[in-house]
Design an enzyme around this catalytic site. Structure first.
Site, PDB file in Angstrom:
ATOM      1  N   CYS A  49       0.832  -1.047   0.187  1.00 34.46           N
ATOM      2  CA  CYS A  49       0.023   0.228   0.201  1.00 34.46           C
ATOM      3  C   CYS A  49       0.813   1.161   0.032  1.00 34.46           C
ATOM      4  CB  CYS A  49      -0.997  -0.172   1.086  1.00 34.46           C
ATOM      5  SG  CYS A  49      -1.519   1.551   1.637  1.00 34.46           S
ATOM      6  N   HIS A  51       0.001   4.653   0.530  1.00 39.89           N
ATOM      7  CA  HIS A  51      -0.227   5.332   1.628  1.00 39.89           C
ATOM      8  C   HIS A  51       0.400   4.871   2.906  1.00 39.89           C
ATOM      9  CE1 HIS A  51      -3.306   7.720  -0.594  1.00 39.89           C
ATOM     10  NE2 HIS A  51      -3.632   6.759  -0.874  1.00 39.89           N
ATOM     11  N   CYS A  52       0.254   3.330   2.857  1.00 40.14           N
ATOM     12  CA  CYS A  52       1.002   2.879   4.216  1.00 40.14           C
ATOM     13  C   CYS A  52       2.462   3.118   4.249  1.00 40.14           C
ATOM     14  CB  CYS A  52       0.868   1.161   4.172  1.00 40.14           C
ATOM     15  SG  CYS A  52      -0.910   0.983   4.202  1.00 40.14           S
TER      16      CYS A  52
END
Length: 487
Positions: A49, A51-52
């Site tokens: 991910c 965003h992670c």
């Protein structure tokens, strides 16, 4: 035997994450570890991910800052694609990253705070203990104020006076925004020489010779306290982060450089002190701040900067939100001259723009920031303008439709225009929050653009333009029907 296995799993999980102070939890360790901690922020993530990946370094930095807090706060993470699948399913994790606050091993609430280190720290500190910390000795006060945070402190000989009650009520309402402490201890009151007083005490690393480190609140109402903090909290030159952007109002002058109060406070204050020297001359006329260049690369890009060297880059916005940049090398004198000219309206605004097209004869005209007035505002035609992004799928789908509409209206006093809103500054009167965004501008009232929210097929555009055109079209009636008849 089962207990030994669990303990070994715990040991492995804790050891693996000790370097970054974030606990790595799995289905086997989740509940047993959380039971050992009063308050834990858990990040549910997936390794792939994006965003992670952006959040992880900020999350680790927050864990490092907060690891010695009292009351204690723990930061943990769970990989939802590997060892934490069951846990993520149990807590209905449907997107990444998802953050939740736990009290023991019971979920307390979803985390809705900032996603950068200092913001995470401030938000989580507000979740534990009372809104305002009760200080009972001078030693405790010294430890409490040895922090990277500015503190709002109440000195009350009598904890039942109206100002003390106002202070505690205000602290409870604003616990996620400010850090509060209070004391009725005689030695604490004697050290500061204060009774029945609320004082803003700036963080030690922000101390400087240009302003006092403490500011007294001289009024008595909640609204006045709120105003007092808004006006004084950040001082002459505040540390502007992603979490505090909204605290700084235009006209605003920002110095972008390697701001790092954790690893290099001395170097950070070397440049801040030079900005302070100028800021003290413009109190009440402009706001000043410093920002970490790496945290605000997107803002630097908006002014055409891809790289910032050792010296600060100075960027500004005036009351109209127009952009300005100090092109000369940073110095106290150059900054002073820049601010003076900015406030006097003597500077040319910086405009991000693609080059003006050499040929603009296609049915759909191309606007860039440098020719926007010519192509859109002063063309003496009703105009439909589309703000798009090159990567936007909806924009790509609209492009042939827009072209066809423009071809059908080539003989009309109507212009269709498109502008790449990612490569050009959009005039402030156009609120572009997504792509594509379209506006209709009647030729005689270009100062009042109207958002176009109708259908996006050829007939939809023809009907709308036919109905709203300043003069009835030659080829279509007001209902959008063609006036041409086939023989």
């Amino acid at each position: 035997m089962h207990k030994i296995v669990v303990i070994l799993c715990l040991f492995v999980a804790l050891a693996a994450s000790s370097e970054q102070d974030v606990l790595e939890l799995t289905d086997d360790t989740f509940s047993s570890v959380l039971k050992q901690h009063e308050t834990t922020l858990v990040m549910f993530y997936a390794p792939w991910c994006g965003h992670c990946k952006r959040l992880k370094p900020e999350y680790a930095k927050a864990a490092e800052i907060i690891k010695s807090d009292d009351p204690p706060i723990t930061l943990a993470k769970v990989d939802c694609t590997e060892g934490g699948k069951e846990t993520c399913s149990k807590y209905s994790v449907n997107g990444y990253p998802t953050l939740k606050i736990f009290r023991g091993d019971s979920v307390s609430q979803d985390y809705s705070g900032p996603r950068e280190a200092n913001g995470i720290v401030k938000y989580m500190r507000a979740q534990v203990g009372p809104a305002s910390r009760t200080i009972k000795s001078v030693d405790e006060l010294n430890k409490f104020l040895d922090t990277k945070d500015t503190t709002v402190f109440g000195f009350f000989e009598d904890p039942d006076v109206s100002l003390a009650k106002l202070f505690l009520k205000f602290a409870d309402k604003n616990r996620e925004k400010y850090r509060f402490g209070h004391s009725s201890d005689p030695d604490v009151l004697a050290k500061y020489g204060e009774t029945e007083k609320i004082v803003l005490i700036r963080a030690p690393h922000l101390a400087n010779k240009f302003e006092e480190s403490t500011v007294k609140f001289e009024s008595s109402s909640e609204s006045e306290l709120s105003t007092f903090l808004k006006e004084n909290f950040h001082g002459l030159v505040g540390h502007r982060t992603q979490d505090t952007i909204r605290d700084f109002k235009n006209p605003l002058i920002v110095a972008y450089y390697s701001v790092d109060y954790v690893k290099n406070p001395k170097g950070t204050n070397y440049w801040r002190n030079r900005v302070l020297k100028v800021a003290k001359e413009f109190v009440g006329k402009a706001s000043f701040a410093i920002s970490a260049k790496d945290d605000f690369q997107h803002e630097l890009n908006e002014y055409g900067y891809d790289f910032v060297g050792d010296k600060p880059v100075i960027l500004a916005r005036d009351e109209k939100n127009l952009k300005y940049a100090l092109k000369d090398e940073f110095s106290v004198e150059n900054l002073r001259n820049f601010v003076e000219k900015l406030l006097e309206g003597e500077l040319e605004p910086y405009v991000k723009s693609e080059p003006i097209p050499e040929n603009n004869n296609a049915p759909v005209k191309v606007a860039v920031a440098k020719n926007f007035d010519e192509v859109v505002i002063n063309n003496n035609k009703d105009t439909l303008v589309e703000f798009y992004a090159p990567w936007c799928g909806h924009c790509k789908k609209l492009a042939p439709v827009f072209d066809e509409v423009a071809e059908k209206l080539q003989d009309e006093n109507v212009e269709l225009v498109k502008m790449d809103a990612t490569a050009n500054d959009v005039p402030p009167e156009f609120n572009v929050r997504g792509f594509p965004t379209l506006y209709w501008l009647p030729k005689d009232s270009k100062d009042k653009p109207v958002a176009y929210n109708e259908g996006r097929e050829v007939d939809d555009f023809i009907k709308y333009i036919s109905k709203h055109a300043s003069e009835e079209l030659k080829g279509f009636d007001r209902g959008g029907k063609s006036k041409k008849t086939e023989l």
